[in-house]
Design a protein around this motif. Structure first.
Motif, PDB file in Angstrom:
ATOM      1  N   GLU A 275       0.855  -1.183   0.000  1.00 11.78           N
ATOM      2  CA  GLU A 275       0.000   0.000   0.000  1.00 11.78           C
ATOM      3  C   GLU A 275       0.893   1.237   0.000  1.00 11.78           C
ATOM      4  OE1 GLU A 275      -2.370   0.154   3.533  1.00 11.78           O
ATOM      5  OE2 GLU A 275      -0.682  -0.265   4.857  1.00 11.78           O
ATOM      6  N   ASN A 276       0.374   2.319  -0.548  1.00  5.61           N
ATOM      7  CA  ASN A 276       1.084   3.589  -0.518  1.00  5.61           C
ATOM      8  C   ASN A 276       0.554   4.405   0.653  1.00  5.61           C
ATOM      9  OD1 ASN A 276       2.730   3.234  -2.806  1.00  5.61           O
ATOM     10  ND2 ASN A 276       0.951   3.653  -4.120  1.00  5.61           N
ATOM     11  N   VAL A 277       1.469   4.944   1.449  1.00  8.36           N
ATOM     12  CA  VAL A 277       1.038   5.740   2.595  1.00  8.36           C
ATOM     13  C   VAL A 277       1.667   7.135   2.491  1.00  8.36           C
ATOM     14  CG1 VAL A 277       0.930   5.870   5.111  1.00  8.36           C
ATOM     15  CG2 VAL A 277       0.983   3.632   3.968  1.00  8.36           C
ATOM     16  N   ALA A 278       0.812   8.157   2.658  1.00 15.49           N
ATOM     17  CA  ALA A 278       1.325   9.534   2.648  1.00 15.49           C
ATOM     18  C   ALA A 278       1.913   9.856   4.020  1.00 15.49           C
ATOM     19  CB  ALA A 278       0.193  10.501   2.320  1.00 15.49           C
ATOM     20  N   VAL A 279       3.117  10.423   4.040  1.00 11.94           N
ATOM     21  CA  VAL A 279       3.780  10.731   5.319  1.00 11.94           C
ATOM     22  C   VAL A 279       4.178  12.215   5.327  1.00 11.94           C
ATOM     23  CG1 VAL A 279       5.740  10.207   6.822  1.00 11.94           C
ATOM     24  CG2 VAL A 279       4.669   8.380   5.468  1.00 11.94           C
ATOM     25  N   CYS A 280       3.788  12.895   6.395  1.00  8.04           N
ATOM     26  CA  CYS A 280       4.108  14.319   6.547  1.00  8.04           C
ATOM     27  C   CYS A 280       5.625  14.499   6.605  1.00  8.04           C
ATOM     28  CB  CYS A 280       3.455  14.863   7.817  1.00  8.04           C
ATOM     29  SG  CYS A 280       4.027  16.515   8.267  1.00  8.04           S
ATOM     30  N   LYS A 281       6.131  15.409   5.783  1.00  9.86           N
ATOM     31  CA  LYS A 281       7.585  15.595   5.728  1.00  9.86           C
ATOM     32  C   LYS A 281       8.115  16.284   6.987  1.00  9.86           C
ATOM     33  CE  LYS A 281       8.953  15.424   0.906  1.00  9.86           C
ATOM     34  NZ  LYS A 281       9.361  16.206  -0.276  1.00  9.86           N
ATOM     35  N   GLU A 282       7.211  16.953   7.726  1.00  9.98           N
ATOM     36  CA  GLU A 282       7.699  17.696   8.902  1.00  9.98           C
ATOM     37  C   GLU A 282       7.642  16.858  10.183  1.00  9.98           C
ATOM     38  OE1 GLU A 282       6.236  21.730   9.096  1.00  9.98           O
ATOM     39  OE2 GLU A 282       6.244  21.851   6.889  1.00  9.98           O
TER      40      GLU A 282
ATOM     41  N   GLN B  85       4.262  11.818  10.568  1.00 12.23           N
ATOM     42  CA  GLN B  85       3.056  11.040  10.859  1.00 12.23           C
ATOM     43  C   GLN B  85       2.382  10.623   9.540  1.00 12.23           C
ATOM     44  OE1 GLN B  85       1.817  10.135  13.768  1.00 12.23           O
ATOM     45  NE2 GLN B  85       2.765  11.475  15.290  1.00 12.23           N
ATOM     46  N   ASP B  86       1.620   9.509   9.602  1.00 19.30           N
ATOM     47  CA  ASP B  86       0.847   9.089   8.422  1.00 19.30           C
ATOM     48  C   ASP B  86      -0.308  10.059   8.207  1.00 19.30           C
ATOM     49  OD1 ASP B  86       2.536   6.996   8.499  1.00 19.30           O
ATOM     50  OD2 ASP B  86       1.007   5.443   8.854  1.00 19.30           O
ATOM     51  N   LEU B  87      -0.554  10.401   6.945  1.00 20.41           N
ATOM     52  CA  LEU B  87      -1.679  11.280   6.615  1.00 20.41           C
ATOM     53  C   LEU B  87      -2.714  10.508   5.812  1.00 20.41           C
ATOM     54  CD1 LEU B  87       0.227  14.483   5.433  1.00 20.41           C
ATOM     55  CD2 LEU B  87      -0.675  13.969   7.720  1.00 20.41           C
TER      56      LEU B  87
END
Ligand code: ZN
Length: 338
Positions: A33-40, A43-45
């Motif tokens: 699965e692709n998970v979006a992760v906050c660059k700062e 955390q997973d978004l």
């Protein structure tokens, strides 16, 4: 790629992390699965389009692996009984929008899927379920009658066709007990049970060999007891004795106790008879069963050609002309049982 981050409480840049998915709802699958992760804050978004694509991929694999029914299967079931999504939901006792959701691509649990498949494959089970839903007040009179009366009509129609064939055969093959039916009146139900019994014991029973089985059974019975078993009349045909006027065709269409299967082969079509296994031996006496078993034992492992040749050695075939009715008087000397 920017998205609102609930942790940083602002729009942030995010990156995509690829993670393995090894299991879904208890079924082993092998995908990612692709998970979006906050660059700062790392955390997973939650990003809707990305999640949808993940789900699509995982659901498809899960459906395949767990053998989950397809939306079209449910649509077909509803069409068959002409019922709405709401009616089907009520019959199955599922939550309100369940069927709607499944038809739009939602994935049923394995147990719900197996359950729906059972009802799709098994008309009786479905009708049982409809009756239960009606008894519990989950469906109204209209829905109930629509489904159940349709089912009853179909089975009545089938029954009537079968009875008509039997009536026709009784009429067409009717003759008083004489030397041509082995001094026995025809009993169609008995013939059906005998055929079902033979077919249950003999692999690849073709209609050509079935004719010989029946003839041998009757002539051996006449030879031993001066009376035949089925009351059928036979005639001389090219490949040996057969039921008169090709009435084996109609007999093969009676499908309570066996079914016929037409198969294309290199040498044209053959018809096979397959037992439903529900023969009733009450109609057959012990002596008759012994004779039937003897013939089965002799012919069982022989080819159609061998069986034809065996019938050609008998007087009943040798001493009659083509299409002539075969008298049981020729049953006095038999080669088949020496
Ligand atoms: Zn953040």
């Amino acid at each position: 790629m920017r998205e609102y981050c609930p942790y940083c409480k602002k729009e942030v840049d995010y990156k995509i992390e690829k993670r393995d998915v090894k299991e879904f709802r208890g079924i082993e699958i092998d995908t990612y699965e692709n998970v979006a992760v906050c660059k700062e804050c790392h955390q997973d978004l939650y990003v809707n389009e990305i999640e949808e694509k993940n789900n699509e991929r995982i659901y498809e694999l899960y459906r395949e692996k767990a053998n989950i029914i397809k939306p079209q299967d449910i649509v077909d079931l509803r069409k068959k009984y002409d019922i709405s999504q709401r009616e089907l939901t009520a019959i199955l006792g599922f939550g309100k929008m369940t069927i709607n959701r499944y038809e739009r691509g939602g994935v049923p649990t394995k147990s719900q899927s197996d359950y729906i498949r059972l009802l799709i494959d098994n008309d009786n089970k479905f009708i049982e379920k409809v009756k239960e839903a009606y008894k519990n007040g989950n469906i109204n009179d209209k829905t109930y009658e629509k489904i159940v009366s349709e089912e009853i009509n179909t089975s009545i129609a089938k029954e009537q066709i079968q009875d008509n064939i039997r009536r026709y055969l009784r009429y067409a093959l009717n003759r008083k007990p004489d030397i041509f039916n082995g001094y026995k009146s025809l009993d169609i139900e008995k013939v059906e049970n005998i055929i079902s019994y033979i077919a249950s014991k003999v692999k690849n029973l073709t209609i050509t060999s079935l004719n010989k089985y029946l003839w041998f059974i009757d002539i051996v019975s006449f030879n031993q007891r001066s009376v035949s078993i089925t009351g059928l009349t036979y005639q001389n045909q090219k490949f040996g004795p057969t039921i008169i006027d090709k009435k084996y065709d109609e007999i093969s269409l009676l499908d309570d106790k066996y079914i016929r299967e037409d198969i294309e082969t290199e040498n044209g079509n053959t018809t096979k008879i397959i037992s439903n296994g529900n023969y009733d031996l009450d109609k057959i006496s012990d002596t008759e069963k012994e004779i039937i078993d003897t013939i089965i034992k002799i012919l069982k492992n022989k080819t159609v050609t061998d069986i034809s040749e065996l019938s050609h050695r008998e007087e009943g075939w040798r001493k009659t002309k083509r299409l002539e009715t075969i008298s049981f008087e020729y049953a006095m000397n038999l080669n088949i049982i020496k």
